[in-house]
Design a protein around this motif. Structure first.
Motif, PDB file in Angstrom:
ATOM      1  N   ILE A 143      25.172 -11.931 -23.459  1.00 33.02           N
ATOM      2  CA  ILE A 143      26.014 -11.978 -24.506  1.00 33.02           C
ATOM      3  C   ILE A 143      25.883 -13.307 -25.477  1.00 33.02           C
ATOM      4  N   LEU A 144      25.716 -14.276 -24.767  1.00 32.40           N
ATOM      5  CA  LEU A 144      25.432 -15.534 -25.592  1.00 32.40           C
ATOM      6  C   LEU A 144      24.295 -15.378 -26.741  1.00 32.40           C
ATOM      7  N   ALA A 145      23.232 -14.672 -25.960  1.00 29.81           N
ATOM      8  CA  ALA A 145      21.924 -14.407 -26.784  1.00 29.81           C
ATOM      9  C   ALA A 145      22.469 -13.123 -27.733  1.00 29.81           C
ATOM     10  N   GLU A 146      23.431 -12.613 -27.917  1.00 29.48           N
ATOM     11  CA  GLU A 146      23.760 -11.636 -28.964  1.00 29.48           C
ATOM     12  C   GLU A 146      24.549 -12.444 -29.922  1.00 29.48           C
ATOM     13  N   ARG A 147      25.240 -13.303 -29.710  1.00 29.97           N
ATOM     14  CA  ARG A 147      25.862 -14.364 -30.612  1.00 29.97           C
ATOM     15  C   ARG A 147      24.649 -15.254 -31.329  1.00 29.97           C
ATOM     16  N   TRP A 148      23.673 -16.040 -30.537  1.00 26.58           N
ATOM     17  CA  TRP A 148      22.825 -16.545 -30.890  1.00 26.58           C
ATOM     18  C   TRP A 148      21.394 -16.251 -30.639  1.00 26.58           C
ATOM     19  N   PRO A 149      20.812 -15.455 -31.199  1.00 28.20           N
ATOM     20  CA  PRO A 149      19.646 -14.586 -30.640  1.00 28.20           C
ATOM     21  C   PRO A 149      18.571 -15.397 -30.867  1.00 28.20           C
ATOM     22  N   ALA A 169      16.360 -12.175 -18.024  1.00 28.51           N
ATOM     23  CA  ALA A 169      15.358 -13.265 -18.101  1.00 28.51           C
ATOM     24  C   ALA A 169      14.068 -12.845 -19.191  1.00 28.51           C
ATOM     25  N   GLY A 170      13.788 -14.031 -19.993  1.00 23.40           N
ATOM     26  CA  GLY A 170      12.624 -13.485 -21.022  1.00 23.40           C
ATOM     27  C   GLY A 170      12.957 -13.869 -22.314  1.00 23.40           C
ATOM     28  N   PRO A 171      12.155 -13.482 -23.348  1.00 24.33           N
ATOM     29  CA  PRO A 171      12.146 -13.659 -24.857  1.00 24.33           C
ATOM     30  C   PRO A 171      13.310 -12.707 -25.131  1.00 24.33           C
ATOM     31  N   THR A 172      14.036 -13.087 -25.991  1.00 29.59           N
ATOM     32  CA  THR A 172      15.113 -12.033 -26.723  1.00 29.59           C
ATOM     33  C   THR A 172      14.560 -11.621 -28.190  1.00 29.59           C
ATOM     34  N   PRO A 173      15.204 -10.514 -28.679  1.00 28.77           N
ATOM     35  CA  PRO A 173      14.597  -9.827 -29.917  1.00 28.77           C
ATOM     36  C   PRO A 173      14.775 -10.762 -31.059  1.00 28.77           C
ATOM     37  N   GLY A 174      15.746 -11.775 -30.882  1.00 27.72           N
ATOM     38  CA  GLY A 174      16.040 -12.711 -32.064  1.00 27.72           C
ATOM     39  C   GLY A 174      14.952 -13.946 -31.932  1.00 27.72           C
ATOM     40  N   GLY A 175      14.020 -13.809 -30.933  1.00 23.50           N
ATOM     41  CA  GLY A 175      13.007 -14.906 -31.067  1.00 23.50           C
ATOM     42  C   GLY A 175      13.610 -16.150 -29.865  1.00 23.50           C
TER      43      GLY A 175
END
Length: 271
Positions: free
Chosen positions: A55-61, A83-89
């Protein structure tokens, strides 16, 4: 996050929507740190199964996010699922650590913790160390259960201290290390932060049979289940007694069982 009980990620995630709602409410009150979005460094202290870290990665991708926990079971699920890279970089990674001893080894823009501190004695004494690891304008935010006077927890303590169970389970079950909201406010302001502290009670409508017991099996009952892990008969006997107490305290209605749950929140911004 602290050593002790064995965790069951599947049991914990059974009511994932209810468990993540307080974190989403906390996240909505966290201001954007001054660092560029692509360079944000975020620590999730007590990340559990990693669902909140995601959810943190949704806020700060575009952020680099590290989840810390000391449960091998939870970390294995987190690694596998998130774990791993996120779609937002950005990137999500996980590391083993104990909140009672964790000392940041890098500077962070956000340090966040979800439903952890009631397990960690003296956690507020670590606030200075953690806030000290924040960049200027960085944010320290957490939410923690504050429902330890509820019937579910009072009944658990009484049962563990009853003659049948006292020798095996008495003394440690149902305890809390959570402070009052005013104490958290005083601590955070005393460290020079601009602080916002509040509390909310969620009237959760839980579906299914004996849902309060199932909820507690994912969290509060973990020390009991761990202590009785090698004695299946005793485990089932204890759960049977506790089930009947919970049914009386939280009667099922036509639409489910209402389980009130108080939470304490804090957001502190470093100067």
């Amino acid at each position: 996050m602290t050593s002790g009980p064995t965790w069951d990620p599947g049991q914990y995630l059974q009511y994932a929507d209810h468990r993540t709602r307080p974190f989403r409410d906390l996240l909505a009150r966290i201001p954007a740190p001054p660092a560029p979005a692509e360079g944000l460094r975020i620590a999730d202290l007590g990340c559990g199964a990693g669902n909140v870290t995601a959810i943190l990665a949704e806020r700060w991708p575009a952020a680099g996010i590290t989840g810390f926990d000391n449960s091998p079971q939870m970390l294995a699920t987190a690694e596998r699922e998130h774990a791993g890279p996120t779609p937002g970089g950005g990137r999500i990674r996980f590391r083993a650590a104990d909140a009672a001893e964790w000392a940041p080894d890098e500077t962070y823009d956000v340090i966040v913790s979800n439903a952890l501190f009631h397990w960690v004695p003296g956690h507020a004494d670590s606030f200075a160390r953690w806030i000290g690891a924040l960049a200027p304008g960085g944010v320290f935010a957490f939410q923690t259960p504050g429902n330890f006077g509820a019937p579910s927890h009072a009944l658990l303590t009484e049962l563990c201290e009853s003659p049948r169970w006292r020798d095996r389970l008495g003394g440690d079950q149902g305890r809390t290390h959570t402070l009052d909201p005013a104490d958290y406010l005083a601590r955070l302001v005393g460290l020079g932060c601009a602080a916002d502290v509040w509390e909310t009670t969620y009237y959760q409508l839980l579906p299914g049979e004996d849902p309060v017991l199932e909820w507690l099996k994912g969290t509060t009952l973990r020390p009991v289940l761990t202590a009785l892990a090698d004695d299946g008969a005793a485990r089932e006997a204890f759960l049977g007694e506790f089930r009947e107490l919970l049914r009386a305290a939280y009667p099922a209605g036509p639409d489910g069982t209402v389980y009130p749950f108080r939470r304490i929140f804090a957001v502190a911004v470093k100067p």
